[in-house]
Design a protein around this motif. Structure first.
Motif, PDB file in Angstrom:
ATOM      1  N   ALA A  25       0.867  -1.229   0.009  1.00  0.00           N
ATOM      2  CA  ALA A  25       0.009   0.018   0.046  1.00  0.00           C
ATOM      3  C   ALA A  25       0.893   1.278  -0.012  1.00  0.00           C
ATOM      4  O   ALA A  25       1.960   1.364   0.674  1.00  0.00           O
ATOM      5  CB  ALA A  25      -0.759   0.039   1.312  1.00  0.00           C
ATOM      6  N   HIS A  26       0.540   2.203  -0.910  1.00  0.00           N
ATOM      7  CA  HIS A  26       1.163   3.538  -0.710  1.00  0.00           C
ATOM      8  C   HIS A  26       0.158   4.486  -0.166  1.00  0.00           C
ATOM      9  O   HIS A  26      -0.891   4.767  -0.493  1.00  0.00           O
ATOM     10  CB  HIS A  26       1.490   3.873  -2.097  1.00  0.00           C
ATOM     11  N   ILE A  27       0.394   4.948   1.149  1.00  0.00           N
ATOM     12  CA  ILE A  27      -0.245   5.899   1.965  1.00  0.00           C
ATOM     13  C   ILE A  27       0.282   7.448   2.097  1.00  0.00           C
ATOM     14  O   ILE A  27       1.410   7.190   2.557  1.00  0.00           O
ATOM     15  CB  ILE A  27      -0.752   5.221   3.045  1.00  0.00           C
ATOM     16  N   TYR A  28      -0.399   8.319   1.766  1.00  0.00           N
ATOM     17  CA  TYR A  28       0.104   9.631   1.979  1.00  0.00           C
ATOM     18  C   TYR A  28      -0.815  10.332   3.136  1.00  0.00           C
ATOM     19  O   TYR A  28      -1.951  10.413   3.111  1.00  0.00           O
ATOM     20  CB  TYR A  28      -0.075  10.517   0.561  1.00  0.00           C
ATOM     21  N   VAL A  29      -0.148  10.980   4.033  1.00  0.00           N
ATOM     22  CA  VAL A  29      -0.731  11.650   5.106  1.00  0.00           C
ATOM     23  C   VAL A  29      -0.794  13.312   4.470  1.00  0.00           C
ATOM     24  O   VAL A  29       0.425  13.867   4.444  1.00  0.00           O
ATOM     25  CB  VAL A  29      -0.079  11.341   6.350  1.00  0.00           C
ATOM     26  N   ASN A  30      -1.926  13.822   4.541  1.00  0.00           N
ATOM     27  CA  ASN A  30      -1.927  15.082   3.987  1.00  0.00           C
ATOM     28  C   ASN A  30      -1.581  16.116   5.234  1.00  0.00           C
ATOM     29  O   ASN A  30      -1.484  15.718   6.260  1.00  0.00           O
ATOM     30  CB  ASN A  30      -3.357  15.351   3.939  1.00  0.00           C
ATOM     31  N   THR A  31      -1.231  17.388   4.762  1.00  0.00           N
ATOM     32  CA  THR A  31      -0.627  18.488   5.538  1.00  0.00           C
ATOM     33  C   THR A  31      -1.649  19.517   5.798  1.00  0.00           C
ATOM     34  O   THR A  31      -2.571  19.622   4.908  1.00  0.00           O
ATOM     35  CB  THR A  31       0.884  18.848   4.836  1.00  0.00           C
ATOM     36  N   GLU A  32      -1.448  20.346   6.636  1.00  0.00           N
ATOM     37  CA  GLU A  32      -1.897  21.506   6.408  1.00  0.00           C
ATOM     38  C   GLU A  32      -1.031  22.996   6.961  1.00  0.00           C
ATOM     39  O   GLU A  32       0.110  22.576   7.607  1.00  0.00           O
ATOM     40  CB  GLU A  32      -3.092  21.497   7.536  1.00  0.00           C
ATOM     41  N   VAL A  33      -1.493  24.165   6.826  1.00  0.00           N
ATOM     42  CA  VAL A  33      -0.580  25.368   7.152  1.00  0.00           C
ATOM     43  C   VAL A  33      -0.823  25.729   8.394  1.00  0.00           C
ATOM     44  O   VAL A  33      -2.026  25.602   8.935  1.00  0.00           O
ATOM     45  CB  VAL A  33      -1.163  26.238   6.176  1.00  0.00           C
ATOM     46  N   VAL A  34       0.193  25.927   8.812  1.00  0.00           N
ATOM     47  CA  VAL A  34      -0.006  26.589  10.446  1.00  0.00           C
ATOM     48  C   VAL A  34       0.673  28.026  10.521  1.00  0.00           C
ATOM     49  O   VAL A  34       1.769  28.399  10.091  1.00  0.00           O
ATOM     50  CB  VAL A  34       0.858  25.815  11.345  1.00  0.00           C
ATOM     51  N   GLU A  35      -0.462  28.805  10.547  1.00  0.00           N
ATOM     52  CA  GLU A  35       0.156  30.432  10.558  1.00  0.00           C
ATOM     53  C   GLU A  35       0.528  30.912  11.976  1.00  0.00           C
ATOM     54  O   GLU A  35      -0.157  30.911  12.774  1.00  0.00           O
ATOM     55  CB  GLU A  35      -1.223  31.057  10.038  1.00  0.00           C
ATOM     56  N   ARG A  36       1.640  31.584  11.783  1.00  0.00           N
ATOM     57  CA  ARG A  36       2.223  32.214  12.923  1.00  0.00           C
ATOM     58  C   ARG A  36       2.677  33.766  12.366  1.00  0.00           C
ATOM     59  O   ARG A  36       2.123  34.299  11.520  1.00  0.00           O
ATOM     60  CB  ARG A  36       3.432  31.218  13.393  1.00  0.00           C
ATOM     61  N   ARG A  37       3.838  34.087  13.093  1.00  0.00           N
ATOM     62  CA  ARG A  37       4.073  35.312  12.793  1.00  0.00           C
ATOM     63  C   ARG A  37       5.247  35.829  11.924  1.00  0.00           C
ATOM     64  O   ARG A  37       5.433  36.856  11.443  1.00  0.00           O
ATOM     65  CB  ARG A  37       4.641  36.003  14.148  1.00  0.00           C
ATOM     66  N   SER A  38       5.800  34.670  11.232  1.00  0.00           N
ATOM     67  CA  SER A  38       7.062  35.146  10.233  1.00  0.00           C
ATOM     68  C   SER A  38       6.381  35.357   8.835  1.00  0.00           C
ATOM     69  O   SER A  38       7.063  35.593   7.899  1.00  0.00           O
ATOM     70  CB  SER A  38       7.736  33.758  10.215  1.00  0.00           C
ATOM     71  N   CYS A  39       4.988  35.312   8.508  1.00  0.00           N
ATOM     72  CA  CYS A  39       4.358  35.745   7.067  1.00  0.00           C
ATOM     73  C   CYS A  39       3.393  36.570   7.498  1.00  0.00           C
ATOM     74  O   CYS A  39       2.453  36.393   8.298  1.00  0.00           O
ATOM     75  CB  CYS A  39       4.125  34.341   6.726  1.00  0.00           C
ATOM     76  N   ILE A  40       3.338  37.789   6.768  1.00  0.00           N
ATOM     77  CA  ILE A  40       2.134  38.781   6.908  1.00  0.00           C
ATOM     78  C   ILE A  40       1.866  39.079   5.261  1.00  0.00           C
ATOM     79  O   ILE A  40       2.541  38.901   4.434  1.00  0.00           O
ATOM     80  CB  ILE A  40       2.776  39.950   7.578  1.00  0.00           C
ATOM     81  N   PRO A  41       0.579  39.499   5.169  1.00  0.00           N
ATOM     82  CA  PRO A  41       0.331  40.155   4.041  1.00  0.00           C
ATOM     83  C   PRO A  41       1.196  41.541   3.288  1.00  0.00           C
ATOM     84  O   PRO A  41       1.628  42.072   4.349  1.00  0.00           O
ATOM     85  CB  PRO A  41      -1.269  40.769   4.226  1.00  0.00           C
ATOM     86  N   LEU A  42       1.548  41.095   2.222  1.00  0.00           N
ATOM     87  CA  LEU A  42       2.239  42.170   1.398  1.00  0.00           C
ATOM     88  C   LEU A  42       1.573  43.800   1.541  1.00  0.00           C
ATOM     89  O   LEU A  42       0.455  43.860   1.238  1.00  0.00           O
ATOM     90  CB  LEU A  42       2.283  41.922  -0.056  1.00  0.00           C
ATOM     91  N   VAL A  43       2.136  44.645   2.017  1.00  0.00           N
ATOM     92  CA  VAL A  43       1.805  46.050   2.206  1.00  0.00           C
ATOM     93  C   VAL A  43       2.306  46.831   1.189  1.00  0.00           C
ATOM     94  O   VAL A  43       3.598  46.966   0.820  1.00  0.00           O
ATOM     95  CB  VAL A  43       2.095  46.695   3.345  1.00  0.00           C
TER      96      VAL A  43
END
Length: 347
Positions: free
Chosen positions: A324-342
């Motif tokens: 079996a080939h099993i892939y475990v999905n991922t998800e984004v964790v938002e913290r402080r090192s990325c912000i919207p472009l101003v």
């Protein structure tokens, strides 16, 4: 070896051995586990009276094998956050099934020979193989040694084996979408100077997300870093300083590189995230300690461990023998090192 030998070694009657092998009442759970453990150690494979199939053996030995090299799975790999957390979850899962985990570290170039020696000295019921830096021929050689092998943290679609891997392509895609959705268009990419399937697939997913918005990563904004060193890196600092226009955001193929990038940028007076947003991949413990805390792609190490151990146990129970080939999905964790472009005034 016969059932009489198992009875003698275990210090019980032949009838007690038969009850234990057939999972019938009449012996205590402690005695049953003792008998099955003796059988396992001496390589005796009991069969049920009705079906002739091998029965599940509590207290079986499960071997976790890490294949070491100088690039990714290093000599002290178990002290690194990602692998340390993964091993912790594997240990817990094996215990929950009533089995014993043995951890072995083997040099990558001697994997087949050393594994053969280990299995001869102490046979295991199954092998969990940390395959981060393995090649298909290596995996096929290992399969010739043991019938119950599950490979963790990599996957080769054309190899008939049990694989449990991160969905790296999805994770890279999610990272790209997150950065683009924050408004960034002038985007940098930090890649490992050692290429393994995990990193290649992350890059494919990331570039696919950018392509949906008619964006690319310019070659001048692509940087190579060592994948496992968490420190400022001089070459990266010099490359950034030579740019006429720095990227507004950078994605790094793992958290180690992201933390190195943050430290490097801070060394040369570039603020994160005010000047450049930085995003990583893996969600290791240090991602919450670095300042600013790291936005990253969360890898579910607990699910990887639970899924891999279940495949091993299912094989012991004869519930599932096919690969079996099993892939475990991922998800984004938002913290402080990325912000919207101003946007600057007038843009």
């Amino acid at each position: 070896m016969k059932i009489d030998d198992i009875a003698r070694l275990a210090g019980v009657s032949k009838a007690a051995v038969s009850l234990a092998f057939n999972n019938k009442p009449g012996v205590s759970e402690q005695t049953r586990e003792h008998i099955l453990n003796i059988a396992q150690i001496h390589g005796y494979k009991p069969r049920t009276a009705k079906t002739g199939k091998e029965i599940y053996k509590p207290n079986a030995i499960i071997r976790f094998v890490a294949c070491k090299n100088t690039d990714i799975v290093t000599e002290h790999y178990d002290t690194l956050p990602f692998f340390n957390e993964l091993i912790h979850h594997i240990t817990e899962q094996v215990k929950q099934h009533g089995n014993t985990l043995i951890i072995s570290s083997i040099d990558l170039q001697r994997i087949q020979h050393e594994l053969e020696v280990l299995e001869k000295e102490q046979p295991s019921a199954g092998i969990l193989l940390l395959g981060t830096n393995l090649t298909p021929p290596m995996i096929q050689h290992i399969q010739s040694i043991h019938a119950n092998v599950v490979i963790l943290d990599t996957c080769f679609e054309y190899v008939d084996a049990n694989f449990v891997s991160i969905n790296n392509t999805l994770g890279g895609y999610q990272a790209g979408k997150h950065i683009v959705n924050l408004g960034h268009r002038h985007i940098g990419y930090v890649k490992s100077n050692t290429r393994i399937p995990n990193f290649i697939k992350r890059e494919e997913g990331f570039r696919a997300a950018l392509a949906e918005h008619d964006l690319i990563v310019n070659e001048s904004l692509t940087f190579d870093l060592h994948p496992m060193r968490v420190m400022p890196q001089e070459d990266f600092q010099q490359a950034i300083q030579q740019l006429q226009e720095v990227p507004t955001a950078i994605f790094c193929e793992n958290d180690y590189m992201a933390i190195s990038a943050i430290k490097s940028l801070q060394n040369i007076g570039i603020r994160v995230p005010e000047d450049i947003s930085v995003m990583g991949f893996d969600n290791i413990f240090e991602a919450k300690v670095i300042s600013p805390e790291l936005t990253t792609v969360h890898v579910k190490k607990d699910i990887l461990a639970k899924t891999a151990v279940k495949l091993i146990i299912d094989h012991l129970d004869n519930r599932e023998n096919s690969g079996a080939h099993i892939y475990v999905n991922t998800e984004v964790v938002e913290r402080r090192s990325c912000i919207p472009l101003v946007s600057s005034p007038g843009e």
